[in-house]
Design a protein around this motif. Sequence first.
Motif, PDB file in Angstrom:
ATOM      1  N   ARG A 120       0.868  -1.307   0.110  1.00  0.00           N
ATOM      2  CA  ARG A 120      -0.006  -0.010   0.001  1.00  0.00           C
ATOM      3  C   ARG A 120       0.888   1.144   0.046  1.00  0.00           C
ATOM      4  NH1 ARG A 120       2.266   2.713   4.426  1.00  0.00           N
ATOM      5  NH2 ARG A 120       2.123   1.296   6.251  1.00  0.00           N
ATOM      6  N   ALA A 147       0.161   5.035   1.767  1.00  0.00           N
ATOM      7  CA  ALA A 147      -0.545   5.556   2.733  1.00  0.00           C
ATOM      8  C   ALA A 147      -0.247   6.959   2.917  1.00  0.00           C
ATOM      9  CB  ALA A 147      -0.557   4.673   3.939  1.00  0.00           C
ATOM     10  N   PRO A 148      -0.563   7.916   1.817  1.00  0.00           N
ATOM     11  CA  PRO A 148      -0.263   9.300   2.291  1.00  0.00           C
ATOM     12  C   PRO A 148      -1.198  10.061   3.039  1.00  0.00           C
ATOM     13  CG  PRO A 148      -1.409   9.002   0.049  1.00  0.00           C
ATOM     14  CD  PRO A 148      -1.520   7.735   0.738  1.00  0.00           C
ATOM     15  N   SER A 149      -0.528  11.270   3.830  1.00  0.00           N
ATOM     16  CA  SER A 149      -1.378  12.095   4.569  1.00  0.00           C
ATOM     17  C   SER A 149      -1.566  13.141   3.755  1.00  0.00           C
ATOM     18  CB  SER A 149      -0.532  12.418   6.020  1.00  0.00           C
ATOM     19  OG  SER A 149      -0.348  11.220   6.581  1.00  0.00           O
ATOM     20  N   GLU A 165      -4.568   8.624   4.738  1.00  0.00           N
ATOM     21  CA  GLU A 165      -4.411   8.805   6.285  1.00  0.00           C
ATOM     22  C   GLU A 165      -4.795  10.298   6.610  1.00  0.00           C
ATOM     23  OE1 GLU A 165      -0.650   6.612   7.431  1.00  0.00           O
ATOM     24  OE2 GLU A 165      -1.866   5.051   7.135  1.00  0.00           O
ATOM     25  N   TYR A 173      -0.905   8.038  14.896  1.00  0.00           N
ATOM     26  CA  TYR A 173      -0.490   7.498  13.505  1.00  0.00           C
ATOM     27  C   TYR A 173      -0.137   6.106  13.864  1.00  0.00           C
ATOM     28  CZ  TYR A 173       3.318   5.751  10.360  1.00  0.00           C
ATOM     29  OH  TYR A 173       3.980   4.982   9.828  1.00  0.00           O
ATOM     30  N   VAL A 185      -2.273   3.022  11.767  1.00  0.00           N
ATOM     31  CA  VAL A 185      -1.339   2.459  10.647  1.00  0.00           C
ATOM     32  C   VAL A 185      -1.470   1.095  10.721  1.00  0.00           C
ATOM     33  CG1 VAL A 185       0.933   2.399  11.046  1.00  0.00           C
ATOM     34  CG2 VAL A 185       0.182   3.292   9.040  1.00  0.00           C
ATOM     35  N   ARG A 228       8.541   2.125   3.022  1.00  0.00           N
ATOM     36  CA  ARG A 228       8.271   3.495   3.241  1.00  0.00           C
ATOM     37  C   ARG A 228       9.724   4.216   3.547  1.00  0.00           C
ATOM     38  NH1 ARG A 228       5.014   2.404   8.736  1.00  0.00           N
ATOM     39  NH2 ARG A 228       6.646   1.232   9.796  1.00  0.00           N
ATOM     40  N   HIS A 243      10.719   6.750   8.759  1.00  0.00           N
ATOM     41  CA  HIS A 243       9.751   5.750   9.548  1.00  0.00           C
ATOM     42  C   HIS A 243      10.508   4.746  10.389  1.00  0.00           C
ATOM     43  CE1 HIS A 243       6.111   7.865   8.636  1.00  0.00           C
ATOM     44  NE2 HIS A 243       6.125   7.799   7.520  1.00  0.00           N
TER      45      HIS A 243
END
Length: 473
Positions: free
Chosen positions: A5, A7-9, A41, A188, A192, A206, A210
């Motif tokens: 995936r 998963a951008p904010s 997100e 977060y 997540v 990512r 992170h």
Amino acid sequence: MIRLRFAPSPTGNLHIGSARTALFNYLYAKFLKGKFILRIEDTDILRSKKEYEEDIISGLKWLGINWDEGPGVDSVQSYYQLDRWKQGIYNQYCQQLIEEGKAYYCFCEQEEKDKDPLQLSYKYSGKCRTLSNEQIKENIAKKIPYAIRFKVCEEVVVFRDLVRGDISFDMALNGDLVIMRSDGMPTYNFAVVVDDMDMQITHVIRGEDHISNTPKQIQIFNALGKTPPAYGHISMILGPDKAKLSKRHGAKSITEFKNEGYLPEALFNFLALLGWSHPEDKEVIFQEDLMTVYDMARVSKSNSVFNIEKLNWLNGQYLRSYTAEHIYNISSEFLDGFNKSLYNKDQLIYILDVIKENLNLLSDIPTQLAVFFTTQVIYEKEHVQLEMIPMIEKFEQGLRDLEFTSEVISEYTNNFVKENNIKKGQIFHNVRYAVSAQQKGPSLFKMLQVFGKEKVCQRIGNYIAYVKTCSGS
Ligand code: GLU
């Protein structure tokens, strides 16, 4: 089933770094013959904006990164965290952890400090771990705000990073983590994990920023009784000065690249090579071919440097491989400013074919086209060659009887230089200057063909007159 995936904010536009993360996940999913999922997100209500989400979605689509599941794809479940929060999904797992004694109510004001990224050395004391049920009920009744904290296990967490190999973290250095804030929103790290678990994500690629979140997420996964996905952390993109990528060096949004005339397939190719290399060191690789070779084992641990010259070169490679008709079809916004009545579509396509070799970006088109559209040719004294005037006069006379195609003009010119015993370059230079007032430009004979006999002879005539006036003869 393999599932990856992105998963951008939606707290900013899709920039080069996050587009690259999306692309790595996308290509690796395709390489493993799995699915690629887009999840938004958006729980940071203050910073998330619809316009950013739209920019991210349109940027991904433009690049050719398509998702199997996510916004816009029919599904019973939502791929927006805010929707999932409204459905009580995070709360449900949070309650499960509380019931199982793996998380607890925390009434400490210190919770605020957890939100502050600058409090790096802060470690929560664990004060509320031991509150009795009565104390908890009493505090809730008194309306004391509370957060929910996850009981961090003081162990060394080791995981095998897909890019970096084994990585270990001593979790004794971490205090218990807030997983639900006092405003009822999941943090977060918790959201997540719940989403990666629910969406059965098997691999997470990512940014290296992170890395320190990963052991926390692994512990939460374990506490929920589920196996965490495999994680891979990709290195940073640096500017040519080896410093953090700045706007000037390419830290721009994908939309900006689009507006500057880059081709999505070239940018895709370029991003794929930022920290990954082809087994045979190929540079121009189409998306379909990348999908068959995009193994994480070939991702570099070191930071990659954003080289704009390479991107421009790649863009030129793609652009010049296209037919002029295709270029015409994809460059409407760069053709907008030109007087459409001067040439019909076929002529314009022919012109694009003439200038194609000089194009790197679509935005080079207006500069290259300008010569075909100018109505005023302004000469400058210092560029004229008086001694060539008799030859040019003779050359122009011969042109009048020609069938005006580039081939015929070329043949005529070849014979003319032989018969008159002059250098080809002299004629080229003078004729080009006479018809366009430029020293260089697109292929001369093709340009003459586009202009047509009347315009060419008229401009050469004007040029001769100008030179004569200058010299006073
Ligand atoms: N929303 C997070 C971000 O944009 C996702 C990080 C992750 O992939 O876990 O950084």
